[in-house]
Structures are given as structure tokens and as C-alpha cells.
Design a protein around this motif. Structure first.
Motif, PDB file in Angstrom:
ATOM      1  N   SER A 111     -11.546  -5.045   9.547  1.00  0.00           N
ATOM      2  CA  SER A 111     -12.545  -6.355   9.288  1.00  0.00           C
ATOM      3  C   SER A 111     -11.683  -7.748  10.672  1.00  0.00           C
ATOM      4  N   ASN A 154       0.540  -1.185  -0.210  1.00  0.00           N
ATOM      5  CA  ASN A 154      -0.006  -0.140  -0.195  1.00  0.00           C
ATOM      6  C   ASN A 154       1.163   1.717   0.232  1.00  0.00           C
ATOM      7  N   ASP A 165      -8.660  -1.039   6.255  1.00  0.00           N
ATOM      8  CA  ASP A 165      -9.768  -1.447   6.072  1.00  0.00           C
ATOM      9  C   ASP A 165      -9.302  -3.414   6.697  1.00  0.00           C
ATOM     10  N   SER A 174      -8.618 -11.073  -4.120  1.00  0.00           N
ATOM     11  CA  SER A 174     -10.156  -9.159  -4.303  1.00  0.00           C
ATOM     12  C   SER A 174      -9.252  -8.776  -3.296  1.00  0.00           C
ATOM     13  N   ARG A 175      -9.047  -9.084  -1.993  1.00  0.00           N
ATOM     14  CA  ARG A 175      -8.574  -7.338  -1.239  1.00  0.00           C
ATOM     15  C   ARG A 175      -7.247  -7.437  -1.687  1.00  0.00           C
ATOM     16  N   LEU A 224      -6.287   0.174   2.333  1.00  0.00           N
ATOM     17  CA  LEU A 224      -5.929  -1.524   2.507  1.00  0.00           C
ATOM     18  C   LEU A 224      -5.561  -0.888   4.356  1.00  0.00           C
ATOM     19  N   ASP A 229      -9.113  -4.938  -5.257  1.00  0.00           N
ATOM     20  CA  ASP A 229      -9.764  -4.389  -5.381  1.00  0.00           C
ATOM     21  C   ASP A 229      -9.745  -3.265  -4.500  1.00  0.00           C
ATOM     22  N   VAL A 230      -9.067  -3.685  -3.166  1.00  0.00           N
ATOM     23  CA  VAL A 230      -9.048  -2.505  -2.337  1.00  0.00           C
ATOM     24  C   VAL A 230      -8.410  -1.168  -2.382  1.00  0.00           C
ATOM     25  N   ASP A 231      -8.688   0.063  -2.821  1.00  0.00           N
ATOM     26  CA  ASP A 231      -7.909   0.954  -3.289  1.00  0.00           C
ATOM     27  C   ASP A 231      -6.467   0.629  -2.086  1.00  0.00           C
ATOM     28  N   GLU A 232      -5.529   1.184  -2.878  1.00  0.00           N
ATOM     29  CA  GLU A 232      -4.181   0.760  -1.283  1.00  0.00           C
ATOM     30  C   GLU A 232      -3.981   2.087  -0.505  1.00  0.00           C
TER      31      GLU A 232
END
Length: 192
Positions: A174, A50, A170, A157-158, A167, A161-164
Motif C-alpha cells: 500500500s 502479525n 499488505d 479494519s486493516r 499484513l 480484517d486483513v489476515d495476519e
């Protein structure tokens, strides 16, 4: 997603991620997520996921043109080397599986050809300068010092697909509990 913190004896494995503690004093790893690609008796190797650089792939690699994809800083070691991870084993079967549908590297000449022929879906690839490395026992010492949270596995996908920029937060959210609280700590504690 499972996690392990310093009170638990845990040996990180390929495919796990290291999440930096909110106030890790090393600027190379401030609020970073590191994908572990290798971990054995010789040490640990991985990539920060990231931390985008200010450069594009085509600005750094002479053989590539008309490819406006970001380059990421994979860590402080050998930042003059280009690496890549992907989730495209059909097109790049020579990549090494890391876990969670993520592959590390592959045939570099094939990659250049795929880029040149526009046969690559950039959302399936991440291009990285340098890497993160720990000598034998060094990462374990940092885990004992509570510098990292180890998360078991991460999905492709994490990663892709998740904006760096989101991350780190996120993944911490979780994990829930105190880690969800860590995710909301201000980057500068004086701003609290």
C-alpha cells in the motif's frame, strides 16, 4: 497511508505502525508489523500484530473456556502477560484509544464476563502475550539504522480484517514505490 524512513527525521506517535525491513536480523521482529500504543520521553511500547502463537486463549487463561481464539505474540517482553486490543469501544469503554478506531486494553473482569456470557464478537478483539518495548532513544537509534519503516496510522479494519499472514506485505504494497518491491523480497535471500 503516509510513511517515513530513516532519511527523514520523524518522531513516531501512538497509533503509528513500525514495519520491519525485509532482512531485519532480529528473529523477534522478522517481517513484523508493530502497533505503537505509547511513545514519549520514557520510551516506546507496542504490540506485534502479525505473529500468532500456537496456543488458544482458553489454553492459557484459566478463567476462560470454550473460546477458541488465537493468541498472538506481542513481542519479546513479559510473554507471561496477557493484553488485548480491540475496536469495540461501546462494549469496552475503558479501553485507551490508540488511533484509527483501535483501543488498547480495558476492564479485564468485564472482558472475562463478556467471554463467559458469549457477548463478545471475537473479530473485534486481538489477544496478545507479551509486548514490544524500547527504552528512551532506542527506537530512534533503530530508525537511524534503517531497521524500521514508520507508517502514519493504521485503520482498525486493516488490523482486524486483513489476515495476519498477509499484513506485513499488505502494508508495504500500500505504500508503493520501493516498499512495494520490499513486499516481494523472498524471506530467505538464498532462495532468489
Amino acid at each position: 497511508m503516509d510513511y517515513f524512513h530513516s532519511k527523514q527525521k520523524f518522531n513516531p506517535e501512538k497509533g503509528d505502525v513500525l514495519i520491519s525491513e525485509p532482512y531485519l536480523p532480529d528473529p523477534n521482529f522478522e517481517r513484523t508489523v508493530v502497533l505503537i500504543c505509547e511513545h514519549d520521553e520514557n520510551g516506546t511500547f507496542g504490540y506485534v500484530l502479525n505473529k500468532p502463537s500456537n496456543a488458544l486463549v482458553e489454553e492459557v487463561v484459566e478463567q476462560i473456556s470454550d473460546f477458541k481464539e488465537k493468541l498472538f505474540i506481542g513481542g519479546p517482553v513479559q510473554q507471561d502477560t496477557l493484553h488485548f486490543i480491540h475496536r469495540d469501544p461501546e462494549s469496552m469503554p475503558t479501553g485507551k484509544p490508540v488511533g484509527g478506531g483501535i483501543y488498547w486494553g480495558g476492564d479485564y473482569d468485564q472482558l472475562l464476563s463478556m467471554i463467559d456470557l458469549k457477548q463478545i464478537n471475537p473479530s473485534n478483539y486481538r489477544f496478545i502475550l507479551g509486548y514490544s518495548g524500547w527504552a528512551a532513544g532506542q527506537l530512534e537509534e533503530e530508525l537511524e539504522a534503517k531497521s524500521w519503516i514508520v507508517c502514519k496510522g493504521i485503520s482498525a479494519s486493516r488490523v482486524f480484517d486483513v489476515d495476519e499472514s498477509l499484513l506485513w506485505k499488505d502494508i508495504l504494497e500500500s505504500l508503493g514505490g520501493k516498499f512495494k518491491m520490499f513486499a516481494n523480497y523472498p524471506a530467505d535471500p538464498n532462495m532468489n
